[in-house]
Design an enzyme around this catalytic site. Structure first.
Site, PDB file in Angstrom:
ATOM      1  N   GLU A 144     -11.784  12.211 -21.145  1.00 20.82           N
ATOM      2  CA  GLU A 144     -10.682  12.886 -20.192  1.00 20.82           C
ATOM      3  C   GLU A 144      -9.550  14.095 -21.632  1.00 20.82           C
ATOM      4  O   GLU A 144      -8.502  14.467 -21.193  1.00 20.82           O
ATOM      5  CB  GLU A 144     -10.008  11.832 -19.605  1.00 20.82           C
ATOM      6  N   HIS A 168      -8.555   2.632  -8.432  1.00 18.92           N
ATOM      7  CA  HIS A 168      -7.598   1.665  -9.431  1.00 18.92           C
ATOM      8  C   HIS A 168      -7.061   0.501  -9.324  1.00 18.92           C
ATOM      9  O   HIS A 168      -5.713   0.514  -8.385  1.00 18.92           O
ATOM     10  CB  HIS A 168      -6.504   2.341 -10.284  1.00 18.92           C
ATOM     11  N   HIS A 170     -11.727  13.066 -14.601  1.00 18.67           N
ATOM     12  CA  HIS A 170     -10.421  12.390 -14.805  1.00 18.67           C
ATOM     13  C   HIS A 170      -9.644  13.070 -13.533  1.00 18.67           C
ATOM     14  O   HIS A 170      -9.113  13.894 -13.394  1.00 18.67           O
ATOM     15  CB  HIS A 170      -9.783  13.371 -15.642  1.00 18.67           C
ATOM     16  N   ASP A 184      -1.382  12.339 -13.049  1.00 14.99           N
ATOM     17  CA  ASP A 184      -0.923  13.809 -13.918  1.00 14.99           C
ATOM     18  C   ASP A 184      -2.040  14.600 -13.913  1.00 14.99           C
ATOM     19  O   ASP A 184      -1.307  15.863 -14.193  1.00 14.99           O
ATOM     20  CB  ASP A 184      -0.689  13.312 -15.966  1.00 14.99           C
ATOM     21  N   GLU A 193     -12.599  10.610 -10.064  1.00 15.38           N
ATOM     22  CA  GLU A 193     -11.663   9.516 -10.292  1.00 15.38           C
ATOM     23  C   GLU A 193     -10.485   9.373  -9.167  1.00 15.38           C
ATOM     24  O   GLU A 193     -10.074  10.654  -8.999  1.00 15.38           O
ATOM     25  CB  GLU A 193     -10.980   9.662 -11.657  1.00 15.38           C
ATOM     26  N   HIS A 246      -9.510   2.854 -23.229  1.00 17.68           N
ATOM     27  CA  HIS A 246      -8.208   3.377 -23.585  1.00 17.68           C
ATOM     28  C   HIS A 246      -9.012   4.102 -24.861  1.00 17.68           C
ATOM     29  O   HIS A 246      -7.611   4.133 -25.966  1.00 17.68           O
ATOM     30  CB  HIS A 246      -7.058   2.702 -23.044  1.00 17.68           C
ATOM     31  N   ARG A 284     -15.929  13.312 -18.745  1.00 23.50           N
ATOM     32  CA  ARG A 284     -14.891  12.795 -18.027  1.00 23.50           C
ATOM     33  C   ARG A 284     -13.336  13.990 -17.666  1.00 23.50           C
ATOM     34  O   ARG A 284     -12.096  13.655 -17.618  1.00 23.50           O
ATOM     35  CB  ARG A 284     -13.582  11.825 -18.868  1.00 23.50           C
ATOM     36  N   TYR A 339      -1.543  -1.081 -20.611  1.00 21.25           N
ATOM     37  CA  TYR A 339      -1.010  -0.072 -20.067  1.00 21.25           C
ATOM     38  C   TYR A 339      -2.111  -0.054 -18.758  1.00 21.25           C
ATOM     39  O   TYR A 339      -3.512  -0.466 -19.163  1.00 21.25           O
ATOM     40  CB  TYR A 339      -2.041   1.210 -21.176  1.00 21.25           C
ATOM     41  N   GLU A 386     -15.156   2.633 -20.034  1.00 24.30           N
ATOM     42  CA  GLU A 386     -15.236   4.218 -20.705  1.00 24.30           C
ATOM     43  C   GLU A 386     -14.012   3.749 -21.770  1.00 24.30           C
ATOM     44  O   GLU A 386     -13.621   3.555 -21.674  1.00 24.30           O
ATOM     45  CB  GLU A 386     -14.049   5.096 -19.759  1.00 24.30           C
ATOM     46  N   ARG A 446     -11.556   0.716 -10.429  1.00 22.21           N
ATOM     47  CA  ARG A 446     -11.058   0.496 -11.157  1.00 22.21           C
ATOM     48  C   ARG A 446     -11.154  -0.615 -11.522  1.00 22.21           C
ATOM     49  O   ARG A 446     -10.019  -0.548 -11.253  1.00 22.21           O
ATOM     50  CB  ARG A 446     -11.134   1.716 -12.352  1.00 22.21           C
ATOM     51  N   ASN A 460       0.566  15.653 -19.119  1.00 21.66           N
ATOM     52  CA  ASN A 460       1.340  14.308 -19.040  1.00 21.66           C
ATOM     53  C   ASN A 460       2.120  14.199 -20.580  1.00 21.66           C
ATOM     54  O   ASN A 460       1.244  14.203 -22.073  1.00 21.66           O
ATOM     55  CB  ASN A 460      -0.092  13.181 -18.646  1.00 21.66           C
TER      56      ASN A 460
HETATM   57  O1  KDG Z   1      -2.442  11.807 -19.156  1.00 19.45           O
HETATM   58  C1  KDG Z   1      -2.905  10.279 -19.736  1.00 19.45           C
HETATM   59  C2  KDG Z   1      -4.149   9.480 -18.711  1.00 19.45           C
HETATM   60  O2  KDG Z   1      -3.528  10.148 -17.239  1.00 19.45           O
HETATM   61  C3  KDG Z   1      -4.793   8.547 -18.436  1.00 19.45           C
HETATM   62  O3  KDG Z   1      -4.605   7.700 -19.595  1.00 19.45           O
HETATM   63  C4  KDG Z   1      -5.100   7.555 -17.640  1.00 19.45           C
HETATM   64  O4  KDG Z   1      -7.255   7.431 -18.750  1.00 19.45           O
HETATM   65  C5  KDG Z   1      -6.497   7.282 -17.949  1.00 19.45           C
HETATM   66  C6  KDG Z   1      -7.196   7.495 -16.598  1.00 19.45           C
HETATM   67  O5  KDG Z   1      -8.813   7.024 -16.959  1.00 19.45           O
HETATM   68  O6  KDG Z   1      -7.243   7.880 -16.233  1.00 19.45           O
HETATM   69 MG    MG Z   2      -8.891   7.070 -18.992  1.00 19.41          MG
END
Ligand code: KDG
Ligand code: MG
Length: 412
Positions: free
Chosen positions: A272, A122, A322, A326, A349, A222, A293, A159, A246, A147, A37
């Site tokens: 991730e 999500h 993950h 993306d 996910e 994050h 992840r 975000y 997470e 989530r 991404n």
């Molecule tokens: O490319 C990064 C995103 O996919 C990411 O930030 C999304 O944290 C994320 C998640 O858990 O899906």
């Molecule tokens: Mg994440």
């Protein structure tokens, strides 16, 4: 059966994707996902300039040897660009092997250990009523694990929280949120950790009292917290019985998770942004995490994620791959095949791709009863439409940058 050629396809049906197409001298075609991404062109160039020319003439069945040839043979190891490129090759070769065998990939990997892979969706909202609507939609669609992300009072945008404008991407009625935004420069968002830490427990309290104890709840921090802030968050969320918390701290300092562990029994998921088994060796052997992840797309493909998960099994650590938008439908299909097989599968996910994306990739895996199941087609079960993909050229897009209230660039 020899590899005849490898072609890199960068397309943007709703968002950017890097797809590798490998064709054998028998005319069998396999697809792999190498999407990184916001850095897609780096993987495409790595594949085109340095990997595709090495593949022609190699035995298409020699997946392990090709993996080692690209990983060890390249001298420069690890890193997201290298490992996404290797993942694309590895996944495409597994797709080919399964097509030649006439079997869905999961059968070659050992056969199903379960009926379907439990997934989490999500739900998000700027405020509690919007979040509740989103949770209700997910429950109506059959999700059993969700989530939870919300806006934070005092912050304009956060975000991971869907905005209504995102619904325009691909025309779906529901669209979670798009991690990257198409623009010349990354969007900049401001962040206030104290406001966040004050707010999150009240959100989970509201969700539990509205929706009860049965539903599995997850949350993504994050990478934004210091160890002691993360410990405080884990502790404050204990009454709400999270499935996982997470990325509580930046992933580079692994020792930080020991501090978090000392203070909380909330299960921890991380990785991730990790891309090899070496990134997990310490965390797993010291039992500092509960879920891995890494997606197949960013960690060297099916071959190496399988290796990570077999190692993790020794310590009762489970998978939680993950699966944002993306990771392309190819990466998601690969995850569904491997997830069906893994004894230590935990959860997958599942962010729903836009209609445009699905039209181009033609995935055949199915979501039902809160889980994903790959189709019974030989291979991965992907029908990639190259002509349609060509109608969606690459568009520059970036993940946002976070700044603290004093203007400092922050982790996220
Ligand atoms: O490319 C990064 C995103 O996919 C990411 O930030 C999304 O944290 C994320 C998640 O858990 O899906
Ligand atoms: Mg994440």
């Amino acid at each position: 059966m020899l590899i005849e050629r490898a072609d890199v396809i960068v397309s943007s049906p709703g968002r950017n994707f890097v797809t590798l197409k490998i064709t054998t001298d028998d005319g069998v075609v396999g697809y792999g996902d190498g999407t990184l991404n916001g850095r897609e062109l780096a993987v495409a160039s790595y594949l085109e300039g340095h990997v595709a020319p090495l593949l022609a003439g190699r035995d298409a069945h020699a997946i392990e040897d090709t993996w080692q040839y690209l990983y060890r043979g390249g001298y420069w190891r690890r890193g997201p660009v290298t490992m996404a490129a290797i993942a694309a090759v590895d996944t495409a070769l597994w797709d080919i092997k399964a097509k030649v065998a006439g079997l869905p990939l999961y059968q070659l990997l050992g056969g199903a250990s379960r009926q379907r892979c439990l997934v989490y969706g999500h739900a998000s909202g700027q405020d509690i009523p919007e979040l509740f609507d989103s949770v209700r939609e997910h429950l109506a669609e059959g999700f059993r694990a969700i989530r939870i992300q919300t806006g934070v009072p005092g912050l304009d945008s956060v975000y991971g929280v869907a905005s209504s404008s995102a619904a325009s991407v691909g025309g779906d009625t529901r669209y979670d949120y798009e991690p990257a935004r198409r623009s010349a420069l990354p969007a900049e968002e401001s962040w206030d950790t104290r406001a966040y830490l004050r707010h999150v427990p009240s959100v989970f309290e509201a969700v539990r009292s509205e929706f009860g104890d049965e539903i599995a709840l997850l949350h993504d921090a994050h990478h934004r917290l210091t160890p002691i802030q993360a410990a405080k968050l884990g502790k404050s969320l204990e009454p709400y019985d999270l499935f996982w918390l997470e990325d509580v701290t930046p992933a580079e300092n692994q020792e930080a998770l020991r501090w978090v562990r000392h203070h909380t029994t909330t299960p921890l998921a991380i990785g991730e942004v990790f891309n090899t088994i070496w990134d997990y060796q310490y965390l797993i052997s010291e039992q500092l995490i509960d879920y891995v992840r890494s997606p197949i797309t960013h960690a060297g493909g099916i071959t190496s994620v399988r290796r990570i998960m077999d190692y993790a099994a020794l310590y009762q650590v489970k998978s939680g791959m993950h699966g944002p938008t993306d990771v392309s439908p190819i990466g998601l299909a690969a995850a569904a095949h491997l997830g069906l097989v893994l004894h230590n599968f935990g959860i997958q996910e599942y962010m729903v791709h836009s209609e445009q994306t699905r039209e181009v990739f033609g995935p055949t895996h199915e979501f039902a009863d809160g889980g994903l199941r790959p189709s019974e087609e030989p291979g991965l079960g992907i029908h990639f439409d190259e002509d349609l993909a060509a109608k969606y050229p690459y568009e520059r897009a970036y993940l946002p940058v976070n700044r603290l209230l004093d203007g400092t660039v922050h982790d996220w």
